[in-house]
Design an enzyme around this catalytic site. Structure first.
Site, PDB file in Angstrom:
ATOM      1  N   ASP A  91       0.814  -1.093   0.036  1.00 48.21           N
ATOM      2  CA  ASP A  91      -0.065  -0.028   0.101  1.00 48.21           C
ATOM      3  C   ASP A  91       0.717   1.324   0.034  1.00 48.21           C
ATOM      4  OD1 ASP A  91       0.987  -0.450   2.564  1.00 48.21           O
ATOM      5  OD2 ASP A  91      -0.953  -1.244   3.286  1.00 48.21           O
TER       6      ASP A  91
ATOM      7  N   HIS B  44      -6.418  -5.701  10.659  1.00 43.81           N
ATOM      8  CA  HIS B  44      -6.459  -5.292   9.161  1.00 43.81           C
ATOM      9  C   HIS B  44      -5.045  -6.057   8.444  1.00 43.81           C
ATOM     10  CE1 HIS B  44      -4.268  -1.121  10.064  1.00 43.81           C
ATOM     11  NE2 HIS B  44      -3.675  -1.812   9.206  1.00 43.81           N
TER      12      HIS B  44
END
Length: 255
Positions: free
Chosen positions: A72, A143
């Site tokens: 990310d 997460h």
């Protein structure tokens, strides 16, 4: 699924680094066969990255034929910002090894069309033959790669709005309940639990991370350590591979 429990963070980092090193060397990458490695940022992988850099500097591992894809990147943060994941990866890992810059892939959060960037990233992964090994870190709320609670477990690369807890934690600290990833069912509110469905998942953690696991679970996986340690012992070296190649290429002498 395998759960590797070590005494402390340092041992967990070294085990993970050994596993990555063995996987790369056993793959035997070359100009026509690159090893594709998925990578995370944050504080958790720093110890592992330091060990991998050490292996490279000792001549035991090379990243010359490795392609990397990072999980990310922040949207709107300049890539030269000290907190960008571009900066993180180059300062803490890439610049200390022999990996080619063009073989490192990190999303650009400053392009005009973010979805097009996500789609192009997916295409680059496909073109590289998929990810051979993906290293990940777990966020405070379970997460993985900013797939927040409630995220679809079949989603692909996309723009994601972060929860306030993630923003505050900056995805750098692991203090969540490992039990939800290991012992409970797959749940889109604890996205890392999806890895229970992957046939080759390896969780590596220190003793403190197991405090909320059932005693029976911990004993079971600790009992398997003799088997699981075979993944890193013996520890393969690129120098040994080169020696084997050299010896196999020598022709027997006769007069």
């Amino acid at each position: 699924m395998k759960l590797i429990i070590l005494d402390n963070y340092s041992q967990a980092s070294e085990w993970a680094a050994k596993y990555i090193r063995n996987r790369i060397i056993q793959f035997n990458p070359g100009p026509d066969k690159y090893f594709t490695l998925g990578l995370p940022t944050g504080s958790t992988p720093l110890g592992c990255y330091k060990k991998l850099i050490e292996y490279y500097k000792n001549g035991d591992l090379s990243f010359k034929y490795v392609k990397t894809f990072n999980m990310d990147e922040y949207v709107g943060l300049p890539r030269d910002h000290p907190e960008s994941y571009h900066s993180f990866m180059w300062n803490n890992f890439f610049k200390h090894t022999d990996i080619h810059p063009e073989h490192t892939h990190i999303l650009d959060g400053n392009v005009a069309d973010l979805q097009a960037e996500c789609d192009a990233f997916e295409e680059k992964i496909r073109a590289a033959g998929g990810i051979e090994l993906f290293v990940g870190g777990i966020g405070p709320d379970g997460h993985i790669a900013f797939n927040e609670p409630g995220s679809s477990l079949v989603s692909r690369t996309r723009v994601k709005t972060l929860a306030m807890d993630t923003i505050l934690a900056n995805a750098r600290f692991f203090d969540g309940e490992l039990a939800k990833a290991i012992e409970e069912g797959v749940n889109h509110m604890w996205t890392v639990s999806a890895f229970q469905q992957h046939p080759r998942t390896v969780f590596v953690c220190d003793e403190d991370a197991t405090l909320e696991l059932k005693v029976k679970t911990v004993k079971y996986f600790k009992g398997l350590m003799l088997v699981h340690n075979k993944l890193v012992d013996p520890l393969y070296s690129i120098k040994e591979k080169e020696t084997e190649k050299s010896q196999s290429s020598k022709k027997p002498y006769s007069d």
